[in-house]
Design a protein around this motif. Structure first.
Motif, PDB file in Angstrom:
ATOM      1  N   ILE A   1      33.224   5.088 109.881  1.00  0.00           N
ATOM      2  CA  ILE A   1      34.509   5.446 109.280  1.00  0.00           C
ATOM      3  C   ILE A   1      35.383   6.117 110.344  1.00  0.00           C
ATOM      4  CG2 ILE A   1      35.667   6.886 107.555  1.00  0.00           C
ATOM      5  CD1 ILE A   1      33.178   6.594 105.793  1.00  0.00           C
ATOM      6  N   PRO A   2      36.582   5.603 110.584  1.00  0.00           N
ATOM      7  CA  PRO A   2      37.458   6.213 111.602  1.00  0.00           C
ATOM      8  C   PRO A   2      37.825   7.647 111.234  1.00  0.00           C
ATOM      9  CG  PRO A   2      38.264   4.042 110.954  1.00  0.00           C
ATOM     10  CD  PRO A   2      37.199   4.418 109.973  1.00  0.00           C
ATOM     11  N   GLU A   3      38.087   8.441 112.244  1.00  0.00           N
ATOM     12  CA  GLU A   3      38.403   9.839 112.028  1.00  0.00           C
ATOM     13  C   GLU A   3      39.612  10.008 111.119  1.00  0.00           C
ATOM     14  OE1 GLU A   3      37.124  13.613 112.340  1.00  0.00           O
ATOM     15  OE2 GLU A   3      36.226  11.933 113.430  1.00  0.00           O
ATOM     16  N   ASP A   4      40.609   9.129 111.279  1.00  0.00           N
ATOM     17  CA  ASP A   4      41.835   9.292 110.488  1.00  0.00           C
ATOM     18  C   ASP A   4      41.694   8.811 109.056  1.00  0.00           C
ATOM     19  OD1 ASP A   4      41.716   6.595 110.904  1.00  0.00           O
ATOM     20  OD2 ASP A   4      43.714   6.390 111.790  1.00  0.00           O
ATOM     21  N   ARG A   5      40.474   8.304 108.674  1.00  0.00           N
ATOM     22  CA  ARG A   5      40.241   7.883 107.305  1.00  0.00           C
ATOM     23  C   ARG A   5      39.150   8.723 106.630  1.00  0.00           C
ATOM     24  NH1 ARG A   5      39.978   1.729 106.060  1.00  0.00           N
ATOM     25  NH2 ARG A   5      40.516   2.662 104.035  1.00  0.00           N
ATOM     26  N   LYS A   6      38.789   9.818 107.293  1.00  0.00           N
ATOM     27  CA  LYS A   6      37.856  10.757 106.685  1.00  0.00           C
ATOM     28  C   LYS A   6      38.640  11.748 105.825  1.00  0.00           C
ATOM     29  CE  LYS A   6      34.518  10.409 110.465  1.00  0.00           C
ATOM     30  NZ  LYS A   6      33.822  11.123 111.578  1.00  0.00           N
TER      31      LYS A   6
ATOM     32  N   ALA B   1      44.482  20.261  94.437  1.00  0.00           N
ATOM     33  CA  ALA B   1      44.899  20.064  95.817  1.00  0.00           C
ATOM     34  C   ALA B   1      45.065  18.578  96.074  1.00  0.00           C
ATOM     35  CB  ALA B   1      43.884  20.670  96.784  1.00  0.00           C
ATOM     36  N   VAL B   2      45.661  18.246  97.231  1.00  0.00           N
ATOM     37  CA  VAL B   2      45.919  16.858  97.579  1.00  0.00           C
ATOM     38  C   VAL B   2      45.293  16.568  98.937  1.00  0.00           C
ATOM     39  CG1 VAL B   2      47.702  15.126  98.062  1.00  0.00           C
ATOM     40  CG2 VAL B   2      48.081  16.843  96.277  1.00  0.00           C
ATOM     41  N   PHE B   3      44.548  15.461  99.034  1.00  0.00           N
ATOM     42  CA  PHE B   3      44.000  15.060 100.327  1.00  0.00           C
ATOM     43  C   PHE B   3      44.736  13.833 100.835  1.00  0.00           C
ATOM     44  CE2 PHE B   3      41.371  12.810  97.222  1.00  0.00           C
ATOM     45  CZ  PHE B   3      41.265  11.535  97.753  1.00  0.00           C
ATOM     46  N   ASP B   4      44.590  13.559 102.120  1.00  0.00           N
ATOM     47  CA  ASP B   4      45.275  12.457 102.786  1.00  0.00           C
ATOM     48  C   ASP B   4      44.941  11.130 102.104  1.00  0.00           C
ATOM     49  OD1 ASP B   4      46.334  10.566 104.480  1.00  0.00           O
ATOM     50  OD2 ASP B   4      45.705  11.584 106.314  1.00  0.00           O
ATOM     51  N   ALA B   5      45.971  10.402 101.680  1.00  0.00           N
ATOM     52  CA  ALA B   5      45.752   9.155 100.953  1.00  0.00           C
ATOM     53  C   ALA B   5      45.029   8.111 101.788  1.00  0.00           C
ATOM     54  CB  ALA B   5      47.091   8.603 100.479  1.00  0.00           C
ATOM     55  N   ALA B   6      45.015   8.265 103.118  1.00  0.00           N
ATOM     56  CA  ALA B   6      44.332   7.289 103.969  1.00  0.00           C
ATOM     57  C   ALA B   6      42.836   7.276 103.715  1.00  0.00           C
ATOM     58  CB  ALA B   6      44.616   7.595 105.449  1.00  0.00           C
ATOM     59  N   ALA B   7      42.306   8.368 103.182  1.00  0.00           N
ATOM     60  CA  ALA B   7      40.867   8.470 102.922  1.00  0.00           C
ATOM     61  C   ALA B   7      40.496   8.110 101.498  1.00  0.00           C
ATOM     62  CB  ALA B   7      40.385   9.886 103.229  1.00  0.00           C
ATOM     63  N   GLU B   8      41.485   7.828 100.673  1.00  0.00           N
ATOM     64  CA  GLU B   8      41.213   7.690  99.239  1.00  0.00           C
ATOM     65  C   GLU B   8      40.203   6.594  98.939  1.00  0.00           C
ATOM     66  OE1 GLU B   8      43.529   7.474  94.959  1.00  0.00           O
ATOM     67  OE2 GLU B   8      44.615   7.062  96.809  1.00  0.00           O
ATOM     68  N   ASP B   9      40.317   5.450  99.604  1.00  0.00           N
ATOM     69  CA  ASP B   9      39.413   4.342  99.318  1.00  0.00           C
ATOM     70  C   ASP B   9      37.964   4.674  99.648  1.00  0.00           C
ATOM     71  OD1 ASP B   9      41.480   2.821  98.407  1.00  0.00           O
ATOM     72  OD2 ASP B   9      41.743   1.681 100.267  1.00  0.00           O
ATOM     73  N   ASN B  10      37.754   5.605 100.568  1.00  0.00           N
ATOM     74  CA  ASN B  10      36.398   5.925 101.007  1.00  0.00           C
ATOM     75  C   ASN B  10      35.763   7.085 100.250  1.00  0.00           C
ATOM     76  OD1 ASN B  10      36.518   3.945 103.006  1.00  0.00           O
ATOM     77  ND2 ASN B  10      37.397   5.351 104.508  1.00  0.00           N
ATOM     78  N   VAL B  11      36.574   7.854  99.513  1.00  0.00           N
ATOM     79  CA  VAL B  11      36.042   9.024  98.798  1.00  0.00           C
ATOM     80  C   VAL B  11      35.190   8.565  97.615  1.00  0.00           C
ATOM     81  CG1 VAL B  11      36.689  10.963  97.305  1.00  0.00           C
ATOM     82  CG2 VAL B  11      37.831  10.638  99.501  1.00  0.00           C
ATOM     83  N   VAL B  12      33.989   9.134  97.502  1.00  0.00           N
ATOM     84  CA  VAL B  12      33.065   8.743  96.432  1.00  0.00           C
ATOM     85  C   VAL B  12      32.727   9.899  95.498  1.00  0.00           C
ATOM     86  CG1 VAL B  12      32.050   6.948  97.873  1.00  0.00           C
ATOM     87  CG2 VAL B  12      30.983   9.202  97.834  1.00  0.00           C
ATOM     88  N   TRP B  13      33.050  11.133  95.889  1.00  0.00           N
ATOM     89  CA  TRP B  13      32.640  12.271  95.069  1.00  0.00           C
ATOM     90  C   TRP B  13      33.592  13.433  95.294  1.00  0.00           C
ATOM     91  CZ3 TRP B  13      29.755  13.061  91.008  1.00  0.00           C
ATOM     92  CH2 TRP B  13      29.337  14.356  90.677  1.00  0.00           C
TER      93      TRP B  13
END
Length: 640
Positions: free
Chosen positions: A410-415, A438-450
């Motif tokens: 996983i690229p750093e900018d998608r963590k 709170a809000v996290f970077d949308a670039a990581a949204e597809d990879n977030v599982v929990w």
């Protein structure tokens, strides 16, 4: 078992010793053994009772249940019972207490000792093979069942003989021991193979055992100490022609009825597997694994999300104690819905499992269980390296490698990375309790599982002691918004003298199940022990609407790495464990109290106490991706 040789033929021993056995003589010996195995009618049940553990009292009760049925012209019951030194001094069905193993025949209300075996390592496949061969030779029948009873560990095996350095039968050793015993007896396969043990209804187990029996009965989940109700074998005593499916259904129904009567029915599982159909399951698992491996980079986020929420077994808040066993059928079903390019393979696997599991039972906390589970640790650092040596795990193990590789790429900018300034999080109180958003970077949204909310208190050294974690919600609108809510209560456990906080995680079951589960990590110190302890999980099933407790069971992780219901000395000590995170981020599980609680388990009391007004509280919101990368934001508030 030395006596085996006198029954299977002294002449054969003499010929082998002389080194002059001829092929015709070998064939004649095999033919004679086959004829012996085929003699008789009805059923013979062989019970391999590994009672040289803390489960000894439960296993003696099981044999007493068997004696309520007893042997007759339709049913013969033989057992090898290996007893421990410390856990029970009770006689067994008229035979005075002993240490070591005995080979016995179970009659109606009594047992007859057939041979004193002395010190036996029940984790060695040779005694298992000898018992099978001897039992069949002494008790010829038309149909044969073998039940192996003790602690279980899923794919690592079964047992934990405390008199033999906690020796365990691995799946390979189980297959070898049973196969050798059947060969010596001249029998092709068993009609029924049963594991009255925790966690053994796994794909890995069923695949390895497939050549050895027509049916297998085992549990996906941890089993309560009472195990099966052996009075269910009455159907075989009543009718010598009863088929294996009817007997299997009686065993499963009897187990469920006993669990309901004893208040342990909320999270039970027990399934009957048609081992003759495991070839189709093997093929489907291989195809599904290959399809996932080929598309690992694309499907890994979907797989990770489904793994995080799928029904799992042998859970513990401490991931090093968790068994990481996931329901295979449910996992395939959910992945197939969200990853359409593997849906054909997922559907084929679901059909194969449904065909291979003709009958099963599951309590409300395990509703929907498919009957077979599979090993799936969420991150590579939790993977047991021994899994690679399991023969039936090669295809699935290949997928796991691909999945973990995708996670590490996983690229750093998608963590996951929260966008809030200086780690701040919006917090507010309402009628329910504390809410964090709170809000996290949308670039990581597809990879977030929990995502989760956890809560605790800050120590003087800057460390945080957490006493709970619950799932948070990620918005489905693409905004990356996470909301976690906490009801401002803390779980306590009391022995009537002292009270301690306890850490908990909450697993919400199927919406229609009417049940949810709390898992609490504990340590048990036997009397006189100050440093050595056993990891314990208290599992509480409750009704989320009313809050009523449906059942509670303490499960222990043994020194052998197997699992079973905890047996304690009331003078021992139970200590809840809390998660402590040091200022440098190092995590450890520490005792919640220096005093501990007396391990009189039936009399321990649980409470959920509202935090007092003015209590300082640390709360944290965390998101994690399928590679195990995470980011957190936190706040310190005062309870209003």
């Amino acid at each position: 078992m030395r006596r085996r040789w006198s029954v299977l033929g002294v002449a054969a021993c003499v010929l082998v010793a002389a080194g002059c056995t001829s092929e015709p003589e070998e064939a004649a010996t095999e033919e004679a053994a086959t004829e012996r195995a085929a003699e008789g009618e009805g059923w013979t049940v062989l019970v391999y009772s590994i009672a040289d553990t803390d489960l000894e009292p439960y296993l003696l009760a099981d044999l007493a249940e068997f004696a309520e049925v007893g042997s007759n012209e339709n049913l013969q019951v033989a057992a090898m019972v290996d007893r421990a030194e410390d856990y029970s001094s009770d006689p067994m069905l008229g035979i005075d207490d002993w240490v070591g193993a005995k080979y016995v025949s179970i009659g109606q209300g009594s047992a007859e000792e057939l041979e004193e075996l002395g010190d036996v390592d029940t984790g060695d496949p040779a005694p298992l093979a000898e018992f099978i061969a001897q039992g069949i030779a002494d008790h010829p029948a038309e149909k044969y069942a073998l039940v192996i009873s003790n602690h279980g560990a899923a794919w690592p095996g079964v047992g934990g003989d405390e008199g033999s350095d906690h020796s365990v039968l691995s799946l390979e050793e189980l297959r070898g021991g049973i196969s050798d015993g059947l060969e010596q007896a001249g029998l092709d396969k068993l009609d029924l193979l049963g594991f009255d043990a925790c966690l053994m209804a796994t794909y890995e187990t069923a695949s390895m055992m497939a050549p050895l029996a027509d049916r297998m009965i085992a549990s996906q989940e941890l089993e309560p100490g009472h195990g099966w109700d052996y009075r269910a074998f009455q159907v075989a005593a009543d009718d010598p022609a009863v088929d294996v499916d009817t007997l299997g259904k009686s065993i499963i129904d009897g187990f469920a009825a006993q669990a309901q009567a004893q208040g342990t029915g909320a999270d039970i599982t027990l399934s009957m597997v048609d081992l003759n159909r495991m070839g189709d399951v093997d093929a489907a698992v291989a195809d599904f694994s290959d399809a996932l491996s080929e598309r690992a980079a694309d499907v890994a986020p979907v797989v990770g999300r489904e793994r995080a929420e799928v029904l799992s077994f042998g859970r513990d808040p401490d991931p090093t104690v968790d068994t990481h066993m996931a329901d295979l059928g449910l996992l395939a079903a959910q992945i197939g819905v969200d990853a359409l390019d593997v849906s054909d393979q997922a559907d084929a696997l679901i059909r194969a499992i449904n065909d291979a599991v003709p009958y099963k039972v599951a309590g409300p906390a395990a509703q929907g269980a498919s009957g077979l589970s599979i090993y799936f640790p969420p991150t590579e650092d939790l993977l047991n390296a021994d899994y690679a040596s399991v023969e039936s795990a090669q295809a699935w193990g290949g997928f796991l490698s691909s999945y973990f590789e995708a996670g590490s790429a996983i690229p750093e900018d998608r963590k996951p990375s929260f966008e809030t300034a200086d780690g701040e999080v919006e917090s507010y109180f309402d009628d329910y309790g504390l809410n964090l958003e709170a809000v996290f970077d949308a670039a990581a949204e597809d990879n977030v599982v929990w995502s989760s909310i956890s809560y605790g208190e800050v120590g003087e050294d800057g460390s945080v002691t957490f006493f709970g974690e619950e799932q948070a919600e990620v918005s489905d609108d693409g905004s990356g918004t996470v909301l976690g809510s906490y009801d401002l209560t803390a779980m306590t456990i009391s022995d009537g003298v002292d009270t301690s906080y306890a850490y908990l995680t909450v697993t919400w079951g199927d919406e229609d199940a009417g049940s949810a589960t709390i898992d609490v990590p504990l340590a048990y110190y036997a009397p006189g022990e100050d440093e050595e302890y056993r990891d314990v999980t208290l599992t509480i099933a409750f009704d989320p609407e009313s809050g009523d407790v449906l059942n509670e069971t303490y499960y222990a992780n043994t020194e052998a790495g197997t699992y079973g219901e905890l047996t304690t000395d009331p003078e021992g000590i139970i200590v809840p464990k809390l998660l402590v995170v040091a200022p440098d981020g190092t995590e450890s599980w520490e005792p919640a109290t220096d005093v501990g609680l007396f391990a009189d388990l039936p009399n321990l009391q649980y409470g959920f106490e509202p935090l007092e007004s003015g209590t300082p509280l640390y709360a944290q919101l965390t998101v994690t991706d399928f590679g195990g990368n995470s980011d957190s934001v936190s706040t310190e508030v005062v309870v209003p």
